[in-house]
Design a protein around this motif. Structure first.
Motif, PDB file in Angstrom:
ATOM      1  N   SER A  24      10.326   7.163  -4.875  1.00 42.03           N
ATOM      2  CA  SER A  24       8.989   6.884  -5.419  1.00 42.03           C
ATOM      3  C   SER A  24       8.109   8.128  -5.382  1.00 42.03           C
ATOM      4  N   ARG A  25       8.221   8.908  -4.309  1.00 48.81           N
ATOM      5  CA  ARG A  25       7.440  10.145  -4.224  1.00 48.81           C
ATOM      6  C   ARG A  25       7.905  11.155  -5.266  1.00 48.81           C
TER       7      ARG A  25
ATOM      8  N   PHE B  63       5.697   7.053  -8.394  1.00 48.65           N
ATOM      9  CA  PHE B  63       5.372   5.632  -8.466  1.00 48.65           C
ATOM     10  C   PHE B  63       4.213   5.322  -7.528  1.00 48.65           C
ATOM     11  N   LYS B  64       3.262   4.542  -8.002  1.00 48.16           N
ATOM     12  CA  LYS B  64       2.025   4.304  -7.265  1.00 48.16           C
ATOM     13  C   LYS B  64       2.132   3.069  -6.371  1.00 48.16           C
ATOM     14  N   PRO B  65       1.226   2.963  -5.385  1.00 51.90           N
ATOM     15  CA  PRO B  65       1.167   1.744  -4.561  1.00 51.90           C
ATOM     16  C   PRO B  65       0.749   0.541  -5.399  1.00 51.90           C
ATOM     17  N   ALA B  66       1.088  -0.647  -4.912  1.00 48.82           N
ATOM     18  CA  ALA B  66       0.696  -1.881  -5.601  1.00 48.82           C
ATOM     19  C   ALA B  66      -0.681  -2.352  -5.158  1.00 48.82           C
TER      20      ALA B  66
ATOM     21  N   HIS C  68       0.809  -1.223   0.000  1.00 49.18           N
ATOM     22  CA  HIS C  68       0.000   0.000   0.000  1.00 49.18           C
ATOM     23  C   HIS C  68       0.841   1.271   0.000  1.00 49.18           C
ATOM     24  N   MET C  69       2.168   1.135   0.156  1.00 52.70           N
ATOM     25  CA  MET C  69       3.036   2.308   0.235  1.00 52.70           C
ATOM     26  C   MET C  69       3.327   2.852  -1.159  1.00 52.70           C
ATOM     27  N   LYS C  70       3.824   4.097  -1.208  1.00 56.61           N
ATOM     28  CA  LYS C  70       4.287   4.662  -2.477  1.00 56.61           C
ATOM     29  C   LYS C  70       5.422   3.786  -3.021  1.00 56.61           C
ATOM     30  N   GLY C  71       5.345   3.485  -4.308  1.00 60.65           N
ATOM     31  CA  GLY C  71       6.328   2.565  -4.872  1.00 60.65           C
ATOM     32  C   GLY C  71       6.154   1.174  -4.288  1.00 60.65           C
ATOM     33  N   GLY C  72       4.912   0.727  -4.231  1.00 56.89           N
ATOM     34  CA  GLY C  72       4.572  -0.521  -3.537  1.00 56.89           C
ATOM     35  C   GLY C  72       5.400  -1.727  -3.953  1.00 56.89           C
ATOM     36  N   MET C  73       5.552  -1.950  -5.251  1.00 54.87           N
ATOM     37  CA  MET C  73       6.291  -3.126  -5.715  1.00 54.87           C
ATOM     38  C   MET C  73       7.776  -3.026  -5.371  1.00 54.87           C
ATOM     39  N   ALA C  74       8.318  -1.815  -5.403  1.00 53.74           N
ATOM     40  CA  ALA C  74       9.721  -1.628  -5.018  1.00 53.74           C
ATOM     41  C   ALA C  74       9.894  -1.902  -3.524  1.00 53.74           C
ATOM     42  N   GLN C  75       8.917  -1.475  -2.717  1.00 51.03           N
ATOM     43  CA  GLN C  75       8.966  -1.764  -1.282  1.00 51.03           C
ATOM     44  C   GLN C  75       8.847  -3.263  -1.026  1.00 51.03           C
ATOM     45  N   VAL C  76       8.049  -3.937  -1.829  1.00 51.54           N
ATOM     46  CA  VAL C  76       7.927  -5.399  -1.711  1.00 51.54           C
ATOM     47  C   VAL C  76       9.279  -6.061  -1.931  1.00 51.54           C
ATOM     48  N   SER C  77      10.052  -5.531  -2.881  1.00 55.50           N
ATOM     49  CA  SER C  77      11.386  -6.085  -3.150  1.00 55.50           C
ATOM     50  C   SER C  77      12.288  -5.960  -1.929  1.00 55.50           C
TER      51      SER C  77
ATOM     52  N   GLY D 270       4.807   0.303 -14.650  1.00 57.12           N
ATOM     53  CA  GLY D 270       5.381   1.560 -15.113  1.00 57.12           C
ATOM     54  C   GLY D 270       6.740   1.929 -14.554  1.00 57.12           C
ATOM     55  N   TYR D 271       7.391   1.021 -13.848  1.00 54.71           N
ATOM     56  CA  TYR D 271       8.741   1.302 -13.349  1.00 54.71           C
ATOM     57  C   TYR D 271       9.748   1.187 -14.501  1.00 54.71           C
ATOM     58  N   PRO D 272      10.648   2.138 -14.662  1.00 58.06           N
ATOM     59  CA  PRO D 272      11.692   2.010 -15.685  1.00 58.06           C
ATOM     60  C   PRO D 272      12.543   0.767 -15.417  1.00 58.06           C
ATOM     61  N   LYS D 273      13.077   0.189 -16.469  1.00 54.93           N
ATOM     62  CA  LYS D 273      13.875  -1.033 -16.305  1.00 54.93           C
ATOM     63  C   LYS D 273      15.102  -0.795 -15.425  1.00 54.93           C
ATOM     64  N   GLY D 274      15.746   0.368 -15.608  1.00 56.55           N
ATOM     65  CA  GLY D 274      16.925   0.659 -14.812  1.00 56.55           C
ATOM     66  C   GLY D 274      16.607   0.744 -13.332  1.00 56.55           C
TER      67      GLY D 274
END
Length: 427
Positions: free
Chosen positions: A191-192, A196-199, A86-95, A128-132
């Motif tokens: 992410s802010r 980047f949006k939450p997952a 639920h956080m900003k950049g949700g998938m990145a936070q999951v990582s 929508g996250y850039p590959k880099g």
């Protein structure tokens, strides 16, 4: 030893496999000193592995493979999504959270980066996250795995430097959690700034999290069981590796029921390849390191650095830069095996705790897997995601700064991690 090091670097540059580079360059020391019997060089690889503590290395590698094959990874991904999706950049936070949870299972940053790039990478790109950026997040969060028990690098450091592995594990648990918090903050800020949006649309409910915890509890308590077992004398470091394998088999066969005999054989084959590569380098390092005490390399290094400065923090900064450079050109376990006998006596003479230094070594050296020219995890992540190296390196800057900030923080205040081993084992 200078000729030995030059030979080693030349062999690496021309593409000779690391294990053979270690062995061949080690033999050059014996050619320089004809008075030394060449039969000693033949015996050293065998004697190097005649250390009961080293049994923990192949056992933990096998246990990590079993854990991954038992279905634990899928459950940890689900829990990570519930905790921070639920956080900003949700998938990145999951990582980030997934790497922290995986730290108690795989013990390998390379394995963690490869796994997450295949599982989380496509979904991050779809959102929508850039590959880099995707590659940088997955790569740098995998560094958490190197400190949370059972990190193979800490076992090698403890064995080579005769440092308590139990104390290293206790300090590593705190260091890993600290790195998790710092990287989550870095992901939150970036992410802010980039929108980047939450997952997940909403925060997961308490009952959902508890239900997921029940499903993953067998994975989450594993590193705690390791620490408790070593602290109370139930296991030695080598015996706890055996316990890890048995534990993984029980979880895979009887609790999650994802492991069968066919998959067990496949897992065993994979583990044999990994263990063979690691143990070959360990055995060959016996030849390489034979001349270190004869040439009084630690004393000469100490004299050289004290000729520049006697300030402990400046000395540590020089050592960290050297470790980072070595990590850029050599695999992390090799750097630990070769440099621990040289650097540990020196840092002790400047008053640094060997447990603290072990955490610094594990963190800094492992960073080399994400930097050119020999960044194994960097090449793996970029290959899987179809990302170019310039993209990866550009997006890596904030995460590299975050790791450096953690190392600086630990150097300025080592008590952040040392309280845990002192609490468990005493002063």
């Amino acid at each position: 030893m200078i000729i030995v090091m030059i030979t080693f670097l030349i062999l690496l540059v021309v593409g000779v496999p690391v294990g053979f580079s270690i062995a061949i360059s080690g033999f050059t020391y014996f050619f320089q000193h004809p008075e030394l019997p060449i039969t000693t060089a033949v015996q050293l690889p065998i004697s190097q592995t005649q250390n009961i503590t080293l049994l923990a290395v192949p056992l933990f590698v096998f246990a990590g493979s079993l854990m991954n094959a038992s279905g634990i990874t899928d459950r940890l991904i689900e829990l990570s999504m519930l905790l921070c999706g639920h956080m900003k950049g949700g998938m990145a936070q999951v990582s980030v959270v997934l790497s922290a949870l995986m730290g108690g299972i795989s013990g390998s940053s390379n394995a963690d980066a490869a796994m997450e790039s295949r599982i989380l990478g496509p979904e991050m790109e779809r959102q929508g996250y850039p590959k880099g950026y995707t590659g940088a997040v997955i790569g740098y969060t995998s560094l958490i795995t190197c400190t949370i028990p059972p990190g193979v690098g800490m076992i090698l450091y403890g064995t080579t430097g005769e440092v308590s592995i139990g104390r290293l594990f206790a300090a590593g648990m705190v260091a890993g959690l600290l790195m998790t918090v710092i990287l989550m903050a870095t992901v939150g800020v970036t992410s802010r700034l980039r929108g980047f949006k939450p997952a997940r649309e909403s925060k997961a409910g308490f009952h959902d999290i508890i239900h997921s915890l029940k499903d993953t509890i067998w994975a989450l308590i594993f590193p705690i069981l390791l620490l408790v077992g070593i602290r109370f004398g139930l296991f030695t470091p080598s015996e706890v590796g055996s316990f890890a394998c048995v534990y993984a088999l029980i979880v895979g066969f009887f609790i999650y029921k994802k492991l069968n005999f066919k998959r067990l054989i496949e897992t065993l084959k994979e583990a044999v390849v990994d263990v063979g590569a690691i143990m070959f380098m360990i055995s060959m390092s016996g030849i390489f390191g034979y001349g270190i005490p004869f040439d009084k390399v630690p004393q000469k290094m100490t004299a050289f650095i004290t000729g520049i400065t006697t300030q402990p923090l400046v000395v540590m900064a020089i050592i960290i830069i050297a470790l980072l450079l070595f990590g850029m050109f050599m695999e992390g376990s090799v750097v630990i095996l070769l440099l621990t006998p040289i650097l540990l006596p020196m840092v002790k003479s400047f008053g640094f705790d060997p447990v603290f230094f072990g955490i610094i070594v594990s963190t800094v050296v492992t960073t080399g897997i994400l930097t050119p020219p020999v960044g194994v995890a960097m090449y793996t992540v970029c290959s899987v995601l179809g990302c170019t190296m310039p993209e990866f390196l550009k997006e890596s800057i904030p995460f590299l700064i975050a790791i450096i900030a953690e190392v600086v923080l630990l150097c300025l205040c080592p008590e952040i991690i040392l309280w845990a081993p002192r609490l468990m084992y005493g002063g």
